[in-house]
Design a protein around this motif. Structure first.
Motif, mmCIF file in Angstrom:
data_model
loop_
_atom_site.group_PDB
_atom_site.id
_atom_site.type_symbol
_atom_site.label_atom_id
_atom_site.label_comp_id
_atom_site.label_asym_id
_atom_site.label_seq_id
_atom_site.Cartn_x
_atom_site.Cartn_y
_atom_site.Cartn_z
ATOM 1 N N THR A 170 -23.547 0.276 11.769
ATOM 2 C CA THR A 170 -22.423 1.248 12.924
ATOM 3 C C THR A 170 -22.080 0.470 14.213
ATOM 4 O O THR A 170 -21.055 1.637 14.550
ATOM 5 N N GLU A 171 -22.267 -0.357 14.691
ATOM 6 C CA GLU A 171 -21.532 -0.900 15.618
ATOM 7 C C GLU A 171 -20.665 -1.754 15.245
ATOM 8 O O GLU A 171 -19.276 -2.103 16.034
ATOM 9 N N LYS A 172 -20.230 -2.260 13.896
ATOM 10 C CA LYS A 172 -18.955 -2.364 13.197
ATOM 11 C C LYS A 172 -17.988 -1.608 13.182
ATOM 12 O O LYS A 172 -17.407 -1.759 13.082
ATOM 13 N N VAL A 173 -18.794 -0.382 13.001
ATOM 14 C CA VAL A 173 -17.154 1.166 12.941
ATOM 15 C C VAL A 173 -17.021 1.049 14.480
ATOM 16 O O VAL A 173 -15.632 1.775 14.383
ATOM 17 N N ASP A 174 -18.146 1.312 15.296
ATOM 18 C CA ASP A 174 -17.500 1.599 16.897
ATOM 19 C C ASP A 174 -16.636 0.722 17.270
ATOM 20 O O ASP A 174 -16.091 1.407 18.334
ATOM 21 N N LYS A 175 -16.849 -0.869 16.988
ATOM 22 C CA LYS A 175 -15.443 -1.721 17.159
ATOM 23 C C LYS A 175 -14.000 -1.399 17.194
ATOM 24 O O LYS A 175 -13.136 -1.629 17.768
ATOM 25 N N GLY A 176 -14.002 -0.421 15.757
ATOM 26 C CA GLY A 176 -12.446 -0.503 14.887
ATOM 27 C C GLY A 176 -11.907 1.498 15.690
ATOM 28 O O GLY A 176 -11.217 1.454 15.507
ATOM 29 N N LEU A 177 -13.438 2.119 16.122
ATOM 30 C CA LEU A 177 -13.428 3.316 16.680
ATOM 31 C C LEU A 177 -11.879 4.071 17.166
ATOM 32 O O LEU A 177 -11.505 4.334 16.489
ATOM 33 N N LYS A 178 -12.059 3.256 18.457
ATOM 34 C CA LYS A 178 -10.433 3.542 19.792
ATOM 35 C C LYS A 178 -9.182 3.439 18.757
ATOM 36 O O LYS A 178 -8.211 4.081 18.626
ATOM 37 N N ASP A 179 -8.933 2.133 17.814
ATOM 38 C CA ASP A 179 -7.841 2.283 17.401
ATOM 39 C C ASP A 179 -7.636 2.954 15.435
ATOM 40 O O ASP A 179 -6.755 2.728 15.008
ATOM 41 N N GLY A 180 -8.679 3.125 15.387
ATOM 42 C CA GLY A 180 -8.824 4.010 13.384
ATOM 43 C C GLY A 180 -9.131 3.081 12.089
ATOM 44 O O GLY A 180 -8.638 3.341 11.162
#
Length: 218
Positions: free
Chosen positions: A103-113
Motif C-alpha cells: 500500500t505504502e509503495k503504491v501511495d508514494k507514486g500516486l500523486k504523479d501516477g
C-alpha cells in the motif's frame, strides 16, 4: 496603515491560491458522485462496520444498496481496507507487513501516477486488493485514478466507499436503474454477487450479512 493593507492583501492571495487538496469532500449530488481532493497521510486497515455504513450512506442512493455493498466488503476482505487476496488473514503480522508495504509503495507514486502500472500488475498477481478485492484491469485503472483525484491512500476507507458507488453509477447504469425499481436487500445482494463475483452463491452470502448490517445501522 499601509502595512495592514498589505497584510490583508497577502492573506486574500493565500486563500485564493490554496490547492484543491485542501478542499472539503463534496457528497453525493442528485445520485452522482461529486468529489474533490482530500489530504490523508495515514489510514487504518481495519475500519468499524458503523463507520463504513456511514461512509456508504453518504454516497449510496438507498440503504438497501448500502447494506449489500457492506455485505460484499465483508465477504471479500472482512472489512480490511488493505487486504490482498493472497494474504486474506491479516491477523498474521508478516502478512500485515506485506499488505502495508504494498500500500505504502503504491501511495508514494500516486500523486504523479508513477505507480499505476505497478499497482495494476501486482494487484492482478495477488488476485485482488482492498475492501472489494477488485481484480480487472479496467476497475483497477479507474480505482487508481479515483484515488489520485482524491489525494488519499489507496486504502482510504471513505474513498473506497465512494469509488464503489461511483463504479455502480457510471459503469453499471443499466443495472442501477433496475435496482431503483427493486430496492430490496435481497435483489441488491444478488446483483452485487453476480456483477462483482459472478456467483449466485456469493449473492446469498452477501445477503445473509447485509441483513445483519441493515438491522444494526438503518
Amino acid at each position: 496603515m499601509k502595512k495592514i493593507i498589505c497584510l490583508i492583501v497577502c492573506i486574500c492571495l493565500f486563500i485564493t491560491m490554496m490547492p484543491i487538496s485542501m478542499a472539503q469532500n463534496d457528497k453525493s449530488i442528485n445520485g452522482q458522485i461529486e468529489y474533490s481532493c482530500h489530504v490523508v497521510t495515514q489510514y487504518k486497515a481495519k475500519i468499524s462496520e458503523k463507520l463504513l455504513w456511514q461512509f456508504l450512506s453518504d454516497y449510496s442512493p438507498t440503504q438497501e444498496m448500502t447494506a449489500a455493498i457492506l455485505g460484499f466488503f465483508w465477504r471479500e476482505s472482512s472489512l480490511k481496507s488493505d487486504a490482498v487476496a493472497r494474504w486474506p488473514n491479516l491477523n498474521n503480522m508478516h502478512q500485515k507487513d506485506i499488505c502495508q508495504q504494498f500500500t505504502e509503495k503504491v501511495d508514494k507514486g500516486l500523486k504523479d501516477g508513477s505507480t499505476k502500472k505497478y499497482f495494476i500488475k501486482q494487484t492482478r498477481k495477488y488476485g485482488g486488493y482492498g475492501l472489494g478485492q477488485w481484480y480487472s484491469k479496467n476497475y483497477l485503472s479507474a480505482f487508481y485514478d479515483f484515488a489520485q483525484e482524491w489525494g488519499t491512500s489507496i486504502a482510504d476507507a471513505e474513498m473506497r466507499c465512494a469509488f464503489t458507488v461511483w463504479s455502480i453509477q457510471h459503469q453499471h447504469k443499466k443495472h442501477l436503474n433496475i435496482l431503483k425499481d427493486y430496492s430490496d436487500i435481497y435483489t441488491n445482494s444478488l446483483w452485487m454477487g453476480s456483477i462483482y463475483d459472478g456467483s449466485k452463491t456469493a449473492g446469498n452470502t452477501i445477503y445473509a450479512k447485509a441483513k445483519e448490517f441493515y438491522k444494526k445501522y438503518k
